[in-house]
Enzyme design. Structure first.
Site, PDB file in Angstrom:
ATOM      1  N   VAL A 103       4.062  33.757  -6.194  1.00  0.00           N
ATOM      2  CA  VAL A 103       5.487  33.386  -6.079  1.00  0.00           C
ATOM      3  C   VAL A 103       6.280  34.507  -5.403  1.00  0.00           C
ATOM      4  CG1 VAL A 103       5.399  31.876  -8.100  1.00  0.00           C
ATOM      5  CG2 VAL A 103       6.026  34.282  -8.400  1.00  0.00           C
ATOM      6  N   HIS A 119       2.683  27.301  -7.139  1.00  0.00           N
ATOM      7  CA  HIS A 119       3.371  27.657  -8.391  1.00  0.00           C
ATOM      8  C   HIS A 119       4.844  27.942  -8.157  1.00  0.00           C
ATOM      9  CE1 HIS A 119      -0.761  28.950 -10.216  1.00  0.00           C
ATOM     10  NE2 HIS A 119      -0.628  27.632 -10.110  1.00  0.00           N
ATOM     11  N   CYS A 127      18.369  24.144 -13.750  1.00  0.00           N
ATOM     12  CA  CYS A 127      18.812  23.890 -15.115  1.00  0.00           C
ATOM     13  C   CYS A 127      17.750  23.096 -15.877  1.00  0.00           C
ATOM     14  CB  CYS A 127      20.123  23.090 -15.080  1.00  0.00           C
ATOM     15  SG  CYS A 127      20.691  22.614 -16.727  1.00  0.00           S
ATOM     16  N   THR A 188      -8.249  35.707  -5.980  1.00  0.00           N
ATOM     17  CA  THR A 188      -7.954  34.935  -7.187  1.00  0.00           C
ATOM     18  C   THR A 188      -9.173  34.927  -8.098  1.00  0.00           C
ATOM     19  OG1 THR A 188      -7.204  32.799  -8.087  1.00  0.00           O
ATOM     20  CG2 THR A 188      -8.596  32.723  -6.112  1.00  0.00           C
ATOM     21  N   SER A 189      -8.913  34.994  -9.399  1.00  0.00           N
ATOM     22  CA  SER A 189     -10.022  34.954 -10.377  1.00  0.00           C
ATOM     23  C   SER A 189     -10.536  33.529 -10.531  1.00  0.00           C
ATOM     24  CB  SER A 189      -9.532  35.481 -11.732  1.00  0.00           C
ATOM     25  OG  SER A 189      -8.396  34.725 -12.155  1.00  0.00           O
TER      26      SER A 189
HETATM   27  N1  APR Z   1      -7.988  42.127  -2.554  1.00  0.00           N
HETATM   28  C1  APR Z   1      -8.535  40.946  -2.954  1.00  0.00           C
HETATM   29  N2  APR Z   1      -8.667  40.577  -4.257  1.00  0.00           N
HETATM   30  C2  APR Z   1      -8.218  41.456  -5.182  1.00  0.00           C
HETATM   31  C3  APR Z   1      -7.641  42.704  -4.847  1.00  0.00           C
HETATM   32  C4  APR Z   1      -7.542  43.021  -3.466  1.00  0.00           C
HETATM   33  N3  APR Z   1      -7.013  44.190  -3.069  1.00  0.00           N
HETATM   34  N4  APR Z   1      -7.298  43.346  -6.018  1.00  0.00           N
HETATM   35  C5  APR Z   1      -7.656  42.509  -7.031  1.00  0.00           C
HETATM   36  N5  APR Z   1      -8.204  41.388  -6.534  1.00  0.00           N
HETATM   37  C6  APR Z   1      -8.725  40.224  -7.268  1.00  0.00           C
HETATM   38  C7  APR Z   1      -9.207  40.502  -8.658  1.00  0.00           C
HETATM   39  O1  APR Z   1     -10.567  40.916  -8.641  1.00  0.00           O
HETATM   40  C8  APR Z   1      -9.062  39.119  -9.309  1.00  0.00           C
HETATM   41  O2  APR Z   1     -10.230  38.343  -9.107  1.00  0.00           O
HETATM   42  O3  APR Z   1      -7.642  39.334  -7.426  1.00  0.00           O
HETATM   43  C9  APR Z   1      -7.895  38.485  -8.546  1.00  0.00           C
HETATM   44  C10 APR Z   1      -6.626  38.361  -9.364  1.00  0.00           C
HETATM   45  O4  APR Z   1      -6.896  37.458 -10.421  1.00  0.00           O
HETATM   46  P1  APR Z   1      -5.735  37.139 -11.476  1.00  0.00           P
HETATM   47  O5  APR Z   1      -5.136  38.418 -11.926  1.00  0.00           O
HETATM   48  O6  APR Z   1      -6.319  36.198 -12.480  1.00  0.00           O
HETATM   49  O7  APR Z   1      -4.608  36.399 -10.623  1.00  0.00           O
HETATM   50  P2  APR Z   1      -4.631  34.911 -10.075  1.00  0.00           P
HETATM   51  O8  APR Z   1      -6.042  34.448  -9.828  1.00  0.00           O
HETATM   52  O9  APR Z   1      -3.698  34.861  -8.934  1.00  0.00           O
HETATM   53  O10 APR Z   1      -4.014  34.085 -11.317  1.00  0.00           O
HETATM   54  C11 APR Z   1      -3.800  32.695 -11.107  1.00  0.00           C
HETATM   55  O11 APR Z   1      -2.651  32.624 -13.232  1.00  0.00           O
HETATM   56  O12 APR Z   1      -1.237  33.821 -14.575  1.00  0.00           O
HETATM   57  C12 APR Z   1      -1.316  32.727 -13.748  1.00  0.00           C
HETATM   58  O13 APR Z   1       0.389  31.690 -12.523  1.00  0.00           O
HETATM   59  C13 APR Z   1      -0.366  32.855 -12.597  1.00  0.00           C
HETATM   60  O14 APR Z   1      -0.704  32.268 -10.272  1.00  0.00           O
HETATM   61  C14 APR Z   1      -1.283  32.959 -11.378  1.00  0.00           C
HETATM   62  C15 APR Z   1      -2.556  32.280 -11.852  1.00  0.00           C
END
Ligand code: APR
Length: 247
Positions: A103, A119, A127, A188-189
């Site tokens: 976001v 998201h 509101c 993303t995880s």
């Molecule tokens: N380059 C690429 N990947 C990276 C880097 C980097 N420099 N640093 C960290 N990561 C990876 C991590 O290894 C992890 O797998 O980014 C991922 C982040 O995962 P999360 O913290 O789970 O974030 P995300 O996957 O975006 O979460 C999804 O969950 O909390 C909610 O709404 C929120 O949009 C979010 C959603």
């Protein structure tokens, strides 16, 4: 270039349709914390308190304090080489769609055009009772302005846990994932659905590559895993594609 990179460049070179899904990891090198990694927001905050309708109803001031802090951090952050590389990739691919879970608006600030914010984004507040909306400026929303005259409260216009994704953004992302020749999953995880499903659930023929320094929930399901950061690997991918086309 490593074998993995060559494979992804070759797949991109043959592709007419590319879908990219990003998460908070692509903004890590812009100084924004991820959610679940070391120092992640969910490591130091309780998600139920801050990113859910129930948490907002319980303590709206706490939630607005947290989003005001995130908004200020987004304002200070700058797009990094990973964001910029994806904007450059969009110019090289006929049918390109970027769906982000973030976001922070850094993809748009980097120049990406076809961006689906699954998201939402921290640009507006809405509101809880009526259709009223108001800007969510970089200075944040004052605590004195949370209450709306109708008896409702202004809340950030983003998707919280347990809430549906914006219909138009979701259907466009799902359709783009389904028709893609190549799917890149960056930072993303892949544990939060339905967004995570876009990586592997809607397309059995696409070449799927993950760009992440760590293993994720989909690492065993993708064609290629590029272990590294977005800011390092995405520019090398785009550079490799440009060089391959110039030959
Ligand atoms: N380059 C690429 N990947 C990276 C880097 C980097 N420099 N640093 C960290 N990561 C990876 C991590 O290894 C992890 O797998 O980014 C991922 C982040 O995962 P999360 O913290 O789970 O974030 P995300 O996957 O975006 O979460 C999804 O969950 O909390 C909610 O709404 C929120 O949009 C979010 C959603």
């Amino acid at each position: 270039m490593g074998a993995g990179l060559d494979d992804v460049v070759a797949a991109l070179r043959a592709a007419s349709s590319v879908f990219v899904l990003t998460g908070s990891g692509i903004s890590a090198e812009s100084g924004l914390p991820t959610f679940r990694g070391v120092g992640g927001l969910w490591r130091t905050h309780r998600v139920e308190e801050l990113a859910s309708p129930e948490g907002f109803a319980r303590d709206p001031s706490l939630v607005w304090t947290w989003y005001n802090e995130r908004k200020a951090a987004h304002h200070r952050a700058k797009p990094n080489a990973g964001h910029t590389a994806l904007a450059a990739l969009e110019d090289l691919i006929v049918d390109f769609t970027l769906a982000t879970q973030n976001v922070d608006s850094l993809h748009r600030r980097a120049g990406s055009r076809n961006v689906l914010e699954l998201h939402g984004s921290l640009h507006e507040a809405r509101c809880t009772q009526r259709a009223a909306r108001r800007p969510f400026s970089d200075d944040g929303l004052p605590m004195s302005e949370i209450e709306h005259g109708c008896g409702g409260r202004f809340r950030p216009d983003i998707v919280w846990f347990g809430e549906p994704l914006p219909h138009a953004a979701w259907t466009a992302a799902r359709d783009a994932a389904a028709r893609a020749d190549v799917i890149l999953v960056v930072g993303t995880s892949a544990v939060v659905y339905p967004a995570a499903a876009l990586a592997t659930h809607y397309n059995r023929r696409a070449f799927v590559a993950e760009i992440n320094p760590e293993a994720t929930a989909i690492s065993d399901s993708v064609a290629c895993v590029l272990r590294g950061t977005a800011a390092e690997l995405l520019p090398r991918l785009v550079g490799g594609l440009q060089a391959a086309r110039a030959r």
